[in-house]
Write an enzyme that holds these catalytic residues in place. Structure first.
Site, PDB file in Angstrom:
ATOM      1  N   HIS A  21      -3.644   0.810  -3.747  1.00  0.00           N
ATOM      2  CA  HIS A  21      -5.357   1.829  -3.360  1.00  0.00           C
ATOM      3  C   HIS A  21      -6.267   1.068  -1.920  1.00  0.00           C
ATOM      4  CE1 HIS A  21      -5.868   1.499  -7.837  1.00  0.00           C
ATOM      5  NE2 HIS A  21      -6.043   3.505  -7.221  1.00  0.00           N
ATOM      6  N   HIS A  53      -1.074   8.511  -6.036  1.00  0.00           N
ATOM      7  CA  HIS A  53       0.414   8.175  -6.314  1.00  0.00           C
ATOM      8  C   HIS A  53       1.506   8.618  -6.355  1.00  0.00           C
ATOM      9  CE1 HIS A  53      -2.545   5.461  -5.853  1.00  0.00           C
ATOM     10  NE2 HIS A  53      -3.654   5.155  -7.072  1.00  0.00           N
TER      11      HIS A  53
END
Lengths: 334, 334
Positions: free
Chosen positions: A220, A58
């Site tokens: 995700h 991320h």
């Protein structure tokens, strides 16, 4: 799988080595034991330590937000995998300057459990720890890795604003309350044009057709609200902004921080097109965008897509947002 | 074609509207006549105006670099298409504070010709104009759009360093000479894992096989040196760094600024893996990386890949690099 990597199992370690070599003025990277990143001058005596962490993939969140005015430490897990309690415990000890430590936790089951365990272990060693769970994603109630709403874009804003409050030497209870208030006043939703590929998986997390997109996706690649044929930027922005605006709800006269986030594979030119649409929608509802953040800050590897976060501002949030920050991922005033 | 856009023909105008609404504290965007972006307080009396421009699709370059300490104006063309002389002329007039104007031009035939024409027109109106052409790409001698080497990553560094010199109120001849020296001491090379799609073309500019990459690619997808099977990050970094290091040549004892640039679709985690490899290579040659820049700054829409730029530093370059800058794309100290 086309990636600029060596072995999939070494990606996170080599990324951390890169960060350590690139930013010694900002951070130290601990790699002998459990992996964590702390600000170069940690622990800062008398200051609340602010920590976050989560799966890698991320970036720049969270490691890129370690530095003066934001996070004291970040714990990077494997890609899309929670860090372990021992990472969080060691980071907590490394940033403990005697004023307690705040854990900012994105609401994913693994992260929440592991941060809870780390907090218990730290308390057993005499460190005062508070935790705030971020759950700003309006897309779905429960999801693949979460009970309740997922923690997404508001995490970046909470880390900045909370970090600024800690930098002012405010006490732990106050810093934690500010973080809770940011979460309470922030709402997000995201969408994907493409999937992404976790290095050790070697193939895309999910498949989207040539003319298909997914609305409400998680960071995700968790399923969102709906798949549908590709729409225009105006329509997509409306699909993201409406549930956000209606949820808090944001009202005419509100001042907001508007955060248009790239998921990793979407170029900036498209994010400004989305921002332009978002500005029209907010104006139409009498909402004033007083601050903004546009770029890839909480990403999902090379996924193409974007997310929108709106935070209802008050004078304190605005002052703390504007306060100086010096990290690899976010910097002004220093 | 999966993009967050409305109509392909409106992408640049809508992006500029987004920039105008997002950053009124930094810039003004002129869209009634020829498109250009100027810093909010232009023209700054007694300061050399520094301008650049080029096709859109490389964001944040150049519009994201307009602000205090960097560019006074940027002229965005259509995607991958040179801006027109009237854009450059109007921008030149808008930033003319009586101390002359510097044009920083990437070496592409259209850009060079149009900036030359604009300079002639501005001179006819009594404005002193100098131009510096950036040609730092060691990959190929001539290419699809260029006679001589292409202008790539060193442009970002030249804009920062030259902008800082202009901010110090140095005279035009000196500012131009600093820009020339940055170009003379900077070298770059890039590579692509994937192509990109120009919005109005609607299909990828070129095709790369599932296990194929291209070394030496240009920022518009122009052919590079060679196509080959995908290699590791360590091998790719070596393939980019060696021609760069050997070309100047960079020598043991040199201090450099190392710029690892993402092409738009490559996540930050991979850029740090590449930086880690680059740091090893430089160390092995006795070269000290004294400054760095890591992220997507000169992009090629959503292309996956990276480029490396090395700039040989001297004390003056380092001081000017460290000087405060406040733009949407690059910011510190302000």
């Amino acid at each position: 799988m086309k990636k600029l990597i060596n072995k999939p199992e070494d990606v996170v370690a080599e990324e951390l080595q890169g960060i350590a070599q690139a930013h010694p003025d900002l951070v130290r990277v601990s790699m002998d034991g459990p992996f964590y990143i702390v600000r170069a001058d940690a622990p800062v005596q008398g200051k609340v330590g602010v920590i976050s962490g989560g799966g890698s993939g991320h970036e720049p969140m969270h490691g890129g937000f370690v530095g003066v005015g934001m996070l004291d430490a970040a714990c990077p897990g494997a890609v899309f995998t929670s860090p372990t309690p021992d990472q969080m415990l060691e980071a907590t000890k490394a940033v403990n300057g005697g004023a307690g430590v705040l854990h900012i936790v994105k609401n994913y089951t693994g992260d929440v459990l592991n941060f809870e365990m780390a907090a218990d272990l730290a308390r057993a060693e005499g460190i005062t720890v508070e935790a705030v769970v971020i759950d700003d994603d309006v897309a779905v109630k429960d999801s693949l890795y979460t009970a309740g709403r997922r923690g997404v874009g508001a995490t970046v804003l909470a880390e900045k604003i909370t970090g600024a409050a800690a930098e002012q030497r405010r006490p732990l209870a106050e810093v934690a309350e500010i973080c809770r208030q940011v979460n309470a006043n922030g709402r997000s939703m995201g969408m994907a044009l493409t999937s992404c590929t976790v290095p050790h998986a070697g193939k895309p997390t999910f498949e989207l057709g040539e003319n298909e997109m997914e609305i409400g996706i998680g960071i995700h690649g968790e399923p969102g609200r709906t798949r549908m044929p590709l729409k225009t930027a105006a329509e997509i922005t409306e699909l993201l902004a409406t549930p956000i605006l209606d949820d808090l709800p944001f009202k005419s006269g509100d001042e907001v921080l508007a955060f248009v986030n790239g998921m990793g594979g979407t170029p900036l030119i498209e994010l400004y097109v989305v921002y332009n649409e978002l500005a029209k929608i907010c104006k139409g509802r009498g909402i004033k965008i007083a601050r903004n953040l546009i770029g890839p800050y909480i990403t999902s590897l090379e996924m193409a897509g974007c997310s929108i976060t709106l935070l209802k501002l008050n004078d304190e949030f605005t002052r703390l947002w504007d306060a100086p920050v010096k990290t690899a991922g976010l910097r002004w005033g220093l």
